[in-house]
Design an enzyme around this catalytic site. Structure first.
Site, PDB file in Angstrom:
ATOM      1  N   GLU A 110       0.773  -1.168   0.027  1.00  0.00           N
ATOM      2  CA  GLU A 110      -0.009  -0.185   0.097  1.00  0.00           C
ATOM      3  C   GLU A 110       0.832   1.245  -0.336  1.00  0.00           C
ATOM      4  O   GLU A 110       2.166   1.016   0.286  1.00  0.00           O
ATOM      5  CB  GLU A 110      -0.781   0.083   1.419  1.00  0.00           C
ATOM      6  CG  GLU A 110      -1.727  -1.139   1.410  1.00  0.00           C
ATOM      7  CD  GLU A 110      -2.762  -1.092   0.158  1.00  0.00           C
ATOM      8  OE1 GLU A 110      -3.446  -0.134  -0.048  1.00  0.00           O
ATOM      9  OE2 GLU A 110      -2.733  -2.194  -0.562  1.00  0.00           O
ATOM     10  N   LYS A 113     -10.014  -6.674   4.117  1.00  0.00           N
ATOM     11  CA  LYS A 113     -10.460  -7.915   3.230  1.00  0.00           C
ATOM     12  C   LYS A 113     -11.319  -8.871   4.028  1.00  0.00           C
ATOM     13  O   LYS A 113     -12.306  -9.313   3.608  1.00  0.00           O
ATOM     14  CB  LYS A 113      -9.213  -8.362   2.660  1.00  0.00           C
ATOM     15  CG  LYS A 113      -8.547  -7.437   1.618  1.00  0.00           C
ATOM     16  CD  LYS A 113      -7.246  -7.992   1.342  1.00  0.00           C
ATOM     17  CE  LYS A 113      -6.603  -6.929   0.166  1.00  0.00           C
ATOM     18  NZ  LYS A 113      -5.072  -7.375   0.131  1.00  0.00           N
ATOM     19  N   GLY A 126      -0.356  -6.901  -6.889  1.00  0.00           N
ATOM     20  CA  GLY A 126       0.102  -6.590  -8.132  1.00  0.00           C
ATOM     21  C   GLY A 126      -0.446  -6.196  -9.171  1.00  0.00           C
ATOM     22  O   GLY A 126      -1.641  -6.284  -9.284  1.00  0.00           O
TER      23      GLY A 126
END
Ligand code: HSE
Length: 412
Positions: free
Chosen positions: A185, A200, A298
């Site tokens: 991040e 998440k 990614g």
């Protein structure tokens, strides 16, 4: 030709533009129509981009343009992403986002607007990067009563832990490498301190159990306190330490939900999830255990999930896809100290033998872990199942004992 806009041309947003251009033909075939990026919102200049003529710094060029049917948000953070996404939905645009902070904080509200407006609001890339997990959870596993989700949800911390354990790389070097590779991040403390994994597991728990789980309700611990001594004990016990986000539905309807480094046996399906890979285990009453595995961070893996959502929205411009959860509720997530599990302890004791005896007389037989070269007075063990609250009280009552580490032992 369906016209779309992308808000944010950072790692993920530029990946989305790249994939849309590179795979334009096959994407058009799968979507049933071509997809054209009409606008890209970013405050920076990108004169070398093949889409250089589409850039704007004015959000009005997107929200007020009736030809733009789908807006991709890849800015990250809450400000101004929340305001922009809300206004796009209110203006009748379908939205795709990769922004886990936004969905974890405001998912219930944005889903409600999308439902009212008969629009699609999709966010597959917000969890697990390129791994398909939200759609399978919502659709393919719909027949199940899902009662547990446990996952390695942050690629950066998994990458750092893997480099430290397998290559002896220093924490800072491994983190710097993860940043260079575009995994971390903008503020890497969101990775290291567990907040990214927390967002998440909030999204996964909200979707799986039907009610919004807010990040503030989730006990969150990162990896910064993990030492090589703990890693050694884990190895001697027969396992590894992984940062796990876990949500478990209790019989009373409440959830146990937390992010913590946990001790996993080598037999666990998540134990060999290494480097930037994520692994997410879902337990359902019909399917049993199912594990989703792949690149969790990614540029292109994440863009892959975003573009798949765009294709799905193009195919469903007239029909909202059902993806929804209710508002959150106070008390919905139980106090993490009530959750019962075996615990790994690394203690510093005046008399380790006497300490073990006292703990065993209170808890039952413990598994002592022997580590070569451990300092005198150090005691490593795994207890029988116990709540954190009971264990804390028991340890506080022990004379001459300091807990150096305490980790839950996973049962998956
Ligand atoms: N920083 C995140 C990670 C990116 O390392 O997993 C993907 O959400």
């Amino acid at each position: 030709m369906i016209q779309i806009a992308i808000m944010g041309h950072g790692v993920v947003g530029s990946g989305v533009a790249e994939v849309l251009l590179k795979n334009a033909k096959s994407i058009a075939r799968k979507a049933g129509e071509g997809i054209e990026v009409k606008r890209i919102l970013d405050l920076r200049e990108f004169p070398d981009s093949p889409l250089a003529d589409r850039f704007t710094k004015d959000f009005g060029d997107i929200v007020d343009d009736p030809d733009i049917r789908i807006v991709v948000e890849t800015m990250g953070g809450l400000t101004p992403a929340y305001d922009y996404v809300k206004r796009c939905l209110e203006a009748g645009k379908n939205v795709v986002t990769s922004n886990k902070e936004l969905v974890a904080a405001k998912g219930d509200e944005l889903l409600a607007i999308a439902k009212e407006k008969n629009l699609n609001f999709l966010f597959e890339a917000s969890v697990g990067g390129g791994i398909p997990i939200l759609r399978p959870l919502d659709q393919c596993l719909a027949a199940n009563e899902v009662y547990e989700i446990a996952g390695i949800l942050n690629g950066t911390t998994n990458f750092v832990l893997t480099k430290m354990i397998h290559e002896g790389m220093a924490f800072e070097d491994a983190l710097a490498l993860a940043q260079r590779l575009g995994y971390a991040e903008r503020d890497p403390s969101a990775d290291v301190d567990g907040h990214d994994a927390c967002r998440k597991i909030c999204i996964l728990a909200s979707l799986a159990f039907g009610r919004h789980v807010h990040p503030e309700q989730v006990h969150t611990v990162g990896i910064s306190a993990i030492t090589l001594a703990d890693v050694k004990y884990a190895e001697a016990w027969g396992g590894v330490i992984k940062l796990i986000g876990r949500a478990h539905k209790r019989e009373d309807g409440r959830l146990d939900c937390f992010v913590e480094p946990m001790l996993l046996s080598h037999a666990s399906q998540l134990a060999e999830v290494n480097d930037v890979f994520n692994g997410i285990l879902v337990r359902g009453d019909a399917i049993g255990d199912v594990v989703f595995y792949g690149r969790g961070a990614g540029k292109l893996p994440t863009a892959s999930a975003v573009v798949a959502d765009v294709i799905d929205e193009v195919k469903h411009l007239k029909a909202r896809k059902y993806l929804f959860w209710e508002k959150g509720q106070e008390g919905y997530v139980a106090d993490y100290r009530e959750a019962v599990s075996p615990m790994f302890l690394r203690l510093r004791c005046g008399d380790p033998g006497a300490c073990l005896e006292r703990l065993e007389s209170a808890l039952g037989p413990c598994a002592r872990i022997a580590v070569e070269g451990a300092p005198a007075g150090e005691l490593g063990l795994v207890t029988p199942p116990v709540s954190e609250a009971d264990l804390e009280a028991l340890l506080a009552a022990q004379p001459d004992v300091a807990a150096e580490s305490r980790l839950r032992v996973a049962d998956f």
